[in-house]
Design a protein around this motif. Structure first.
Motif, mmCIF file in Angstrom:
data_model
loop_
_atom_site.group_PDB
_atom_site.id
_atom_site.type_symbol
_atom_site.label_atom_id
_atom_site.label_comp_id
_atom_site.label_asym_id
_atom_site.label_seq_id
_atom_site.Cartn_x
_atom_site.Cartn_y
_atom_site.Cartn_z
ATOM 1 N N PHE A 270 0.700 -1.324 -0.135
ATOM 2 C CA PHE A 270 -0.208 -0.091 0.035
ATOM 3 C C PHE A 270 0.705 1.376 0.162
ATOM 4 C CE2 PHE A 270 -2.740 3.337 1.669
ATOM 5 C CZ PHE A 270 -4.073 3.070 1.496
ATOM 6 N N GLY A 271 1.051 1.733 -1.118
ATOM 7 C CA GLY A 271 2.202 2.971 -1.310
ATOM 8 C C GLY A 271 1.463 4.339 -1.708
ATOM 9 N N PRO A 308 1.563 -4.683 4.024
ATOM 10 C CA PRO A 308 2.880 -3.817 3.935
ATOM 11 C C PRO A 308 2.605 -2.728 3.342
ATOM 12 C CG PRO A 308 3.125 -5.933 2.920
ATOM 13 C CD PRO A 308 1.649 -5.875 3.091
ATOM 14 N N THR A 309 3.656 -1.553 3.593
ATOM 15 C CA THR A 309 3.253 -0.044 3.280
ATOM 16 C C THR A 309 4.498 0.291 2.838
ATOM 17 O OG1 THR A 309 3.698 0.638 5.378
ATOM 18 C CG2 THR A 309 1.359 0.391 4.866
ATOM 19 N N GLN A 310 4.305 1.402 1.807
ATOM 20 C CA GLN A 310 5.439 1.982 1.203
ATOM 21 C C GLN A 310 5.243 3.608 0.900
ATOM 22 O OE1 GLN A 310 5.073 3.724 -1.953
ATOM 23 N NE2 GLN A 310 7.466 4.344 -2.396
ATOM 24 N N LEU A 341 6.238 2.442 8.422
ATOM 25 C CA LEU A 341 6.299 2.206 7.062
ATOM 26 C C LEU A 341 7.452 0.929 6.714
ATOM 27 C CD1 LEU A 341 6.446 5.928 5.286
ATOM 28 C CD2 LEU A 341 5.217 3.903 4.401
ATOM 29 N N ASP A 342 7.001 -0.081 5.686
ATOM 30 C CA ASP A 342 8.017 -1.011 5.538
ATOM 31 C C ASP A 342 8.854 -0.625 4.296
ATOM 32 O OD1 ASP A 342 6.797 -3.357 6.922
ATOM 33 O OD2 ASP A 342 4.892 -2.412 5.866
ATOM 34 N N SER A 343 8.567 0.287 3.248
ATOM 35 C CA SER A 343 9.696 0.468 2.314
ATOM 36 C C SER A 343 9.545 2.312 2.148
ATOM 37 C CB SER A 343 9.039 0.007 1.073
ATOM 38 O OG SER A 343 10.000 0.524 -0.123
ATOM 39 N N VAL A 344 10.631 2.844 2.561
ATOM 40 C CA VAL A 344 10.731 4.306 2.520
ATOM 41 C C VAL A 344 11.491 4.735 1.278
ATOM 42 C CG1 VAL A 344 11.179 6.134 3.879
ATOM 43 C CG2 VAL A 344 10.579 4.050 5.149
ATOM 44 N N SER A 345 11.264 5.248 0.281
ATOM 45 C CA SER A 345 11.828 5.732 -0.879
ATOM 46 C C SER A 345 12.275 7.184 -0.478
ATOM 47 C CB SER A 345 11.219 5.532 -2.202
ATOM 48 O OG SER A 345 10.814 4.283 -2.120
#
Length: 379
Positions: A270-271, A308-310, A341-345
């Motif tokens: 979920f981004g 999971p989140t982004q 947050l699982d994936s941080v860009s």
């Protein structure tokens, strides 16, 4: 126990979700691409008289339930590397850069292949930024192959897992072929994926043909996808937090539903990429406090749904390495960890994600180490 933040209560998340589901069921989504049309029609999803696909609430809820709560990324060598959905934030650079802040001259200029190689070699040695990205494009490479060129350089110079994406409708298969070079076969790549791949909604409840074809190709190859909606508060979404979050949630859940229609159980994040549109300056600051609140509210919404989140955060809109760059990056990174947050860009990025800085990436690695320590388990 870990330190966390709370932005909305459960009743408010229920309200936002109900509104998002109503939008998807009654307003519908403009979805382009014949292959995706065929998948949706086979699943019994219908269009209205305006050609918008109406996603029933029970269908969307069913899609949410089939999303894995967690999944593993593997490194280039095939070893377990980074698990998503288990309460650990993984930081990576953004993937939209066009320019480089030259640390030798201080000049902003177009990025080249030597810049990218230097970035990967530095990034490979970082302790806390454990996932890399195809962070920027080389100006001397033809656009039609630039996505594959970035991936080739990443695979050549690092073993780390990474975040990537493509620029055209039929570009995914060649990226998959490059990654398969480091696995026994296609089935092994699906079983041990090394990348997260970005799917970006077109906005205003729509997905274009390039995006839907990319989604099909990624999911069928077994590669985890992050569904990213660019939500501009006061431009393509309401200015209020709850209104913007409802729009954002509807757009992301449309992509989630398509991914799970293609293959139930496909790893899906979920981004999002939130910004607050500045009407006076006609800019879209993503580090504005309103945008940061939406970014973290959307992360908590994803967690509320069990996904999971982004998000894009942990960067700066400054043009040089100054106090603004440090302040904005640290605030975004800390809030990202606190919201789970699982994936941080975004690390290493400046100037609205348009400029990459290798020295900033090194500084950001220290910031990431500190915020991860702050957000760790309290014994």
């Amino acid at each position: 126990m870990r330190p966390t933040i709370r932005i909305l209560d459960e009743a408010q998340y229920d309200r936002v979700l109900d509104e998002a589901l109503r939008i998807l069921e009654e307003v519908g989504v403009k979805i382009s691409g014949e292959q995706m049309h065929a998948r949706l029609a086979d699943a019994g999803i219908k269009r209205n008289e305006r050609g918008r696909w109406l996603l029933p609430a029970d269908r969307v809820r069913g899609a949410i339930e089939t999303v894995p709560a967690s999944f593993m990324l593997y490194d280039r060598n095939g070893d377990e590397y980074a698990e998503f959905g288990v309460g650990i934030s993984h930081f990576a650079p953004g993937s939209s850069g066009l320019n480089i802040l030259d640390h030798r001259t201080g000049a902003h200029r177009e990025a080249t292949t030597p810049d990218f190689i230097e970035y990967v070699k530095v990034g490979h040695q970082l302790k806390h930024v454990r996932t890399l990205a195809t962070a920027f494009s080389s100006q001397e490479i033809e656009p039609i192959i630039s996505d594959a060129w970035r991936l080739y350089l990443l695979l050549r110079y690092t073993t780390k897992a990474f975040v990537t994406g493509v620029f055209s409708e039929h570009a995914v298969p060649r990226l998959v072929q490059l990654m398969e070079l480091y696995r026994r076969d296609a089935a092994d790549l699906a079983a041990r994926p090394m990348a997260l791949c970005t799917i970006t909604a077109a906005g205003q409840f729509s997905y274009n043909e390039d995006t839907t074809q990319n989604l099909i190709d990624y999911v069928e190859a077994g590669i985890p996808v992050e569904i990213v909606q660019i939500t501009l508060m006061a431009l393509n979404a309401p200015v209020t937090l709850l209104g913007a979050l409802a729009f954002h949630t509807a757009e992301v859940l449309a992509g989630v539903t398509m991914a799970q229609t293609i293959k139930p159980g496909a790893p899906t994040l979920f981004g999002g990429s939130a910004a607050a549109f500045h009407m006076q300056n006609t800019t879209s600051p993503m580090t504005a406090i309103e945008a940061l609140r939406l970014t973290n509210a959307s992360s908590l919404m994803g967690k509320y749904l069990g996904m999971p989140t982004q998000a894009y955060t942990g960067f700066s809109e400054a043009k040089v390495l100054d106090a603004q760059a440090g302040s904005e990056t640290a605030m975004g990174a800390l809030l990202a960890v606190e919201s789970g947050l699982d994936s941080v860009s975004g690390v290493g990025m400046l100037d609205y994600l348009l400029t990459f800085s290798i020295p900033k990436l090194v500084i950001d690695d220290e910031i990431v180490g500190q915020v991860l320590h702050f957000g760790g388990d309290i014994g």
